[in-house]
Design a protein around this motif. Structure first.
Motif, PDB file in Angstrom:
ATOM      1  N   VAL A 132      -6.349   5.365  -4.070  1.00 35.65           N
ATOM      2  CA  VAL A 132      -6.542   6.611  -3.751  1.00 35.65           C
ATOM      3  C   VAL A 132      -7.879   7.404  -3.748  1.00 35.65           C
TER       4      VAL A 132
ATOM      5  N   ILE B 138      -6.592   3.601   2.830  1.00 37.32           N
ATOM      6  CA  ILE B 138      -5.774   3.023   2.293  1.00 37.32           C
ATOM      7  C   ILE B 138      -4.991   1.800   2.770  1.00 37.32           C
TER       8      ILE B 138
ATOM      9  N   ALA C 129       0.369   3.706  -3.053  1.00 40.65           N
ATOM     10  CA  ALA C 129      -1.063   4.436  -2.922  1.00 40.65           C
ATOM     11  C   ALA C 129      -0.836   5.657  -1.834  1.00 40.65           C
TER      12      ALA C 129
ATOM     13  N   ALA D  17     -10.768   5.885  -1.808  1.00 46.72           N
ATOM     14  CA  ALA D  17     -10.383   6.165  -0.367  1.00 46.72           C
ATOM     15  C   ALA D  17     -10.861   7.572   0.043  1.00 46.72           C
TER      16      ALA D  17
ATOM     17  N   ARG E 125       0.782  -1.176  -0.028  1.00 47.31           N
ATOM     18  CA  ARG E 125      -0.099   0.059  -0.024  1.00 47.31           C
ATOM     19  C   ARG E 125       0.827   1.108   0.041  1.00 47.31           C
TER      20      ARG E 125
ATOM     21  N   THR F 295      -7.988   9.196   4.793  1.00 38.82           N
ATOM     22  CA  THR F 295      -7.647   8.867   3.767  1.00 38.82           C
ATOM     23  C   THR F 295      -6.395   7.582   3.755  1.00 38.82           C
TER      24      THR F 295
END
Length: 412
Positions: free
Chosen positions: A289, A282, A218, A292, A215, A278
């Motif tokens: 992105v 994520i 992202a 989220a 992750r 956010t």
């Protein structure tokens, strides 16, 4: 003696010595039956204490006590019938927070409790990332100036050459990028740690990295997008003010520019607050992105002021603590820098200042990350009854990583 015509038995008892068959004592309405033993009665001349009703007193129908009447301490209230309901059982708390809607104290206490419960994966991890970022930043700042012999003049505020200024600016930009990347990495790793701490499960630094590494891009993409958006908004306002100044003069630009700047500040605060969740989305929900971002807006929308207030209070607490820790080091560094007579002394002053900044970040970064993630958890509990999902996972024994998939559960 024969019966009367009405069929009743004899009206007088038989003579002594004769059988009593058929005899029944007279029964009159209002008299007790045979064998009745009278109950307790007060002794002759008894009188109740002043203020108490006489024996056998009953209030008239519909009687209500006067206003303000209350029973003595320890007695049940007027109209009391039966025992009070038992208090509700305490909320399940397998980890650092109770699995129910959280209060401000729950969030702040949880942000401290997860650090104490797993210091290696919080303070140890933060120390590694922050120290590495500070070393990289310090090298990028010092080496170009030291190579051109402009380190001491630059640190003392003296005018440096153009080449030294260009090199210093490029180094500062590279240092800022390194600091930003370290902050992204640290935030993601701490989010994983908190996600486990909610269920009382520990995690190692290696396990946290294994869960985060998919992750990380992202997170970097969101941070870059957030920064570009802020820069674009500021640039738009600046260009508008410049255009007004060119068309109508500086006075008009100042009059119109002040409200525009205030509006820009309010808009930036609004967007930062709406995007608060956010990064946890994520990492924990493993969203892209833009999904989220949309989900963060949906979670914050109905509780904007509470989210903003808790974030501001958490940031204020972190800033005060970091300042209290780093000020002595910064003050000592400034004294050494003013008294330094060589490059080595100036470098040592910079190192001392960097140490103070690093200690402040090591102490406050886990707390700040904990506040954001626990606030996100609270919003899911309030908006989606997520505490039921957490309770289900907490009551089902299993390996530590078995609770990671619970963050993916969502109600429409």
């Amino acid at each position: 003696m024969s019966n009367d015509a009405d069929g009743f038995g004899p009206t007088s008892p038989p003579p002594p010595g004769q059988p009593s068959a058929g005899y029944a004592p007279p029964s009159y309405q209002g008299y007790p039956p045979p064998g009745y033993q009278p109950g307790y009665a007060p002794p002759p001349g008894y009188a109740p204490p002043p203020g108490y009703p006489p024996p056998g007193y009953a209030p008239p129908p519909g009687y209500m006590p006067p206003p303000g009447y209350g029973p003595p301490p320890g007695y049940p209230p007027t109209g009391y019938r039966g025992y009070p309901p038992p208090p509700p059982p305490p909320a399940l708390k397998p980890g650092v927070i109770p699995l129910r809607p959280l209060t401000l104290a729950d969030i702040f206490n949880g942000a401290v409790a997860y650090i104490r419960a797993n210091p290696k994966a919080t303070l140890g991890l933060t120390t590694i990332v922050v120290v590495a970022a500070q070393i990289i930043t310090l090298i990028l700042q010092v080496v170009p100036l030291a190579a051109t012999g402009q380190l001491e003049p630059a640190l003392r505020g003296e005018e440096a050459s153009t080449a030294a200024l260009v090199g210093s600016s490029a180094s500062s930009l590279a240092g800022a990028i390194a600091t930003g990347l370290s902050a992204i990495l640290l935030s993601g790793l701490l989010t994983v740690v908190i996600g486990r701490a909610v269920f009382g499960a520990g995690i190692t630094i290696g396990e946290a990295w294994q869960r985060l590494k998919g992750r990380l891009w992202a997170l970097i993409g969101f941070t870059v997008l957030e920064g570009l958006g802020a820069i674009a908004l500021v640039a738009i306002v600046v260009l508008i003010i410049i255009g007004i100044a060119a068309a109508a003069g500086g006075a008009v630009a100042a009059v119109l520019g002040i409200p525009l700047v205030l509006l820009l500040i309010a808009l930036l605060i609004y967007l930062v607050t709406m995007l608060s969740f956010t990064p946890p989305l994520i990492v924990l929900e493993r969203l892209g992105v833009f999904p989220a971002i949309a989900r963060s807006f949906a979670l914050v929308r109905n509780d904007f002021w509470r989210v903003l207030g808790i974030r501001l209070l958490g940031g204020l607490v972190a800033a005060v603590i970091a300042g209290a820790v780093s000020v002595p080091f910064s003050f000592g560094g400034q004294i050494l820098l003013a008294a330094a007579g060589s490059t080595a002394g100036a470098v040592f002053a910079l190192i001392l200042t960097a140490v103070g900044s690093a200690i402040g970040q090591i102490i406050t970064a886990p707390f700040s990350a904990g506040v954001v993630v626990l606030l996100y958890t609270d919003r899911r509990i309030r908006a989606e009854a997520f505490d039921l999902v957490l309770q289900t996972g907490a009551s089902s024994p299993g390996p530590a990583d078995s609770t990671d998939h619970l963050w993916l559960t969502r109600y429409p």
